[in-house]
Design a protein around this motif. Structure first.
Motif, PDB file in Angstrom:
ATOM      1  N   ARG A  90     -49.333  56.552 -27.629  1.00 23.50           N
ATOM      2  CA  ARG A  90     -48.196  57.152 -26.920  1.00 23.50           C
ATOM      3  C   ARG A  90     -48.664  58.053 -25.792  1.00 23.50           C
ATOM      4  N   HIS A  91     -49.748  58.779 -26.008  1.00 25.88           N
ATOM      5  CA  HIS A  91     -50.287  59.609 -24.921  1.00 25.88           C
ATOM      6  C   HIS A  91     -50.672  58.733 -23.742  1.00 25.88           C
ATOM      7  N   ARG A  92     -51.300  57.613 -24.010  1.00 26.77           N
ATOM      8  CA  ARG A  92     -51.685  56.706 -22.919  1.00 26.77           C
ATOM      9  C   ARG A  92     -50.452  56.205 -22.175  1.00 26.77           C
ATOM     10  N   ARG A  93     -49.403  55.865 -22.930  1.00 27.06           N
ATOM     11  CA  ARG A  93     -48.165  55.397 -22.289  1.00 27.06           C
ATOM     12  C   ARG A  93     -47.533  56.502 -21.455  1.00 27.06           C
ATOM     13  N   VAL A  94     -47.494  57.717 -21.993  1.00 20.93           N
ATOM     14  CA  VAL A  94     -46.933  58.846 -21.248  1.00 20.93           C
ATOM     15  C   VAL A  94     -47.725  59.048 -19.966  1.00 20.93           C
ATOM     16  N   ASP A  95     -49.058  59.079 -20.080  1.00 21.01           N
ATOM     17  CA  ASP A  95     -49.897  59.288 -18.902  1.00 21.01           C
ATOM     18  C   ASP A  95     -49.698  58.169 -17.880  1.00 21.01           C
ATOM     19  N   LYS A  96     -49.630  56.936 -18.352  1.00 14.53           N
ATOM     20  CA  LYS A  96     -49.470  55.790 -17.453  1.00 14.53           C
ATOM     21  C   LYS A  96     -48.109  55.844 -16.743  1.00 14.53           C
ATOM     22  N   ARG A  97     -47.060  56.068 -17.510  1.00 13.20           N
ATOM     23  CA  ARG A  97     -45.715  56.083 -16.912  1.00 13.20           C
ATOM     24  C   ARG A  97     -45.516  57.288 -16.004  1.00 13.20           C
ATOM     25  N   CYS A  98     -45.978  58.448 -16.438  1.00 14.74           N
ATOM     26  CA  CYS A  98     -45.849  59.644 -15.599  1.00 14.74           C
ATOM     27  C   CYS A  98     -46.704  59.516 -14.344  1.00 14.74           C
ATOM     28  N   GLY A  99     -47.905  58.966 -14.497  1.00  7.93           N
ATOM     29  CA  GLY A  99     -48.760  58.755 -13.340  1.00  7.93           C
ATOM     30  C   GLY A  99     -48.111  57.821 -12.328  1.00  7.93           C
ATOM     31  N   ALA A 100     -47.487  56.755 -12.820  1.00 10.43           N
ATOM     32  CA  ALA A 100     -46.797  55.816 -11.930  1.00 10.43           C
ATOM     33  C   ALA A 100     -45.627  56.504 -11.229  1.00 10.43           C
ATOM     34  N   ALA A 101     -44.889  57.306 -11.967  1.00 12.49           N
ATOM     35  CA  ALA A 101     -43.753  58.023 -11.377  1.00 12.49           C
ATOM     36  C   ALA A 101     -44.239  58.997 -10.303  1.00 12.49           C
ATOM     37  N   ILE A 102     -45.339  59.683 -10.572  1.00  8.38           N
ATOM     38  CA  ILE A 102     -45.875  60.652  -9.618  1.00  8.38           C
ATOM     39  C   ILE A 102     -46.416  59.958  -8.374  1.00  8.38           C
ATOM     40  N   ARG A 103     -47.051  58.805  -8.570  1.00  3.20           N
ATOM     41  CA  ARG A 103     -47.553  58.058  -7.403  1.00  3.20           C
ATOM     42  C   ARG A 103     -46.400  57.585  -6.521  1.00  3.20           C
ATOM     43  N   SER A 104     -45.319  57.149  -7.131  1.00  2.00           N
ATOM     44  CA  SER A 104     -44.197  56.655  -6.330  1.00  2.00           C
ATOM     45  C   SER A 104     -43.335  57.795  -5.791  1.00  2.00           C
ATOM     46  N   CYS A 105     -43.350  58.921  -6.481  1.00  2.00           N
ATOM     47  CA  CYS A 105     -42.563  60.074  -6.037  1.00  2.00           C
ATOM     48  C   CYS A 105     -43.315  61.348  -6.423  1.00  2.00           C
ATOM     49  N   PRO A 106     -44.216  61.817  -5.563  1.00  2.00           N
ATOM     50  CA  PRO A 106     -45.035  62.991  -5.896  1.00  2.00           C
ATOM     51  C   PRO A 106     -44.225  64.238  -6.247  1.00  2.00           C
ATOM     52  N   GLU A 107     -42.952  64.258  -5.868  1.00  2.00           N
ATOM     53  CA  GLU A 107     -42.092  65.398  -6.164  1.00  2.00           C
ATOM     54  C   GLU A 107     -41.403  65.285  -7.530  1.00  2.00           C
ATOM     55  N   ALA A 108     -41.819  64.341  -8.348  1.00  2.00           N
ATOM     56  CA  ALA A 108     -41.198  64.125  -9.665  1.00  2.00           C
ATOM     57  C   ALA A 108     -41.638  65.227 -10.631  1.00  2.00           C
ATOM     58  N   SER A 109     -40.954  66.355 -10.578  1.00  2.19           N
ATOM     59  CA  SER A 109     -41.355  67.521 -11.377  1.00  2.19           C
ATOM     60  C   SER A 109     -41.335  67.239 -12.873  1.00  2.19           C
ATOM     61  N   GLY A 155     -48.125  67.150 -18.410  1.00  4.55           N
ATOM     62  CA  GLY A 155     -48.746  68.406 -18.831  1.00  4.55           C
ATOM     63  C   GLY A 155     -48.576  68.661 -20.311  1.00  4.55           C
ATOM     64  N   LEU A 156     -47.393  68.367 -20.832  1.00  5.77           N
ATOM     65  CA  LEU A 156     -47.160  68.535 -22.272  1.00  5.77           C
ATOM     66  C   LEU A 156     -48.053  67.598 -23.077  1.00  5.77           C
ATOM     67  N   SER A 157     -48.212  66.379 -22.596  1.00  3.25           N
ATOM     68  CA  SER A 157     -49.109  65.437 -23.252  1.00  3.25           C
ATOM     69  C   SER A 157     -50.540  65.970 -23.234  1.00  3.25           C
ATOM     70  N   ALA A 158     -50.948  66.551 -22.118  1.00  3.60           N
ATOM     71  CA  ALA A 158     -52.303  67.114 -22.017  1.00  3.60           C
ATOM     72  C   ALA A 158     -52.497  68.266 -23.005  1.00  3.60           C
ATOM     73  N   THR A 159     -51.476  69.108 -23.182  1.00  4.16           N
ATOM     74  CA  THR A 159     -51.623  70.213 -24.133  1.00  4.16           C
ATOM     75  C   THR A 159     -51.785  69.702 -25.555  1.00  4.16           C
ATOM     76  N   GLN A 160     -51.109  68.638 -25.875  1.00  2.00           N
ATOM     77  CA  GLN A 160     -51.235  68.070 -27.218  1.00  2.00           C
ATOM     78  C   GLN A 160     -52.654  67.593 -27.499  1.00  2.00           C
ATOM     79  N   ARG A 161     -53.370  67.217 -26.439  1.00  2.00           N
ATOM     80  CA  ARG A 161     -54.748  66.757 -26.578  1.00  2.00           C
ATOM     81  C   ARG A 161     -55.753  67.843 -26.232  1.00  2.00           C
ATOM     82  N   ARG A 162     -55.247  69.044 -26.000  1.00  2.00           N
ATOM     83  CA  ARG A 162     -56.088  70.201 -25.698  1.00  2.00           C
ATOM     84  C   ARG A 162     -56.886  70.007 -24.409  1.00  2.00           C
ATOM     85  N   ARG A 163     -56.286  69.328 -23.455  1.00  2.00           N
ATOM     86  CA  ARG A 163     -56.881  69.126 -22.129  1.00  2.00           C
ATOM     87  C   ARG A 163     -56.267  70.167 -21.192  1.00  2.00           C
TER      88      ARG A 163
END
Length: 103
Positions: free
Chosen positions: A10-29, A36-44
């Protein structure tokens, strides 16, 4: 953190989907916030700081980013940055940002 119980897949899916959203719309807060929440769960913490900083820059009214950013800074040992985040939140919103205990 946010209380999400995400598995590795699920973390990989979140990162992939969020990354795609950010690439297509960098303003996607919201995509920055979720990544970021996914990163905190992995202590990154460094990755989390980057995404929460960007979230707040794009949409300071997206309030969940503020305590998450302060907590990520705490985990990195940057107490000054965490204090600055809390002070800025207090200045903007007239209320104290709770400091969660960091193990």
């Amino acid at each position: 953190a946010c209380g999400m119980a995400l598995g590795k897949a699920r973390h990989r899916r979140v990162d992939k989907r969020c990354g795609a959203a950010i690439r297509s719309c960098p303003e996607a807060s919201m995509a920055h916030l979720l990544r970021g929440l996914s990163a905190t769960q992995r202590r990154r913490w460094e990755a989390a700081v980057q995404d929460f900083e960007r979230t707040i820059a794009l949409d300071p009214g997206l309030l969940p980013a503020w305590p998450e950013l302060a907590t990520a800074y705490d985990h990195l040992g940057d107490k000054d940055a965490a204090s600055r985040v809390r002070a800025e939140f207090n200045r903007r919103y007239g209320t104290m940002l709770i400091r969660w205990p960091v193990p």
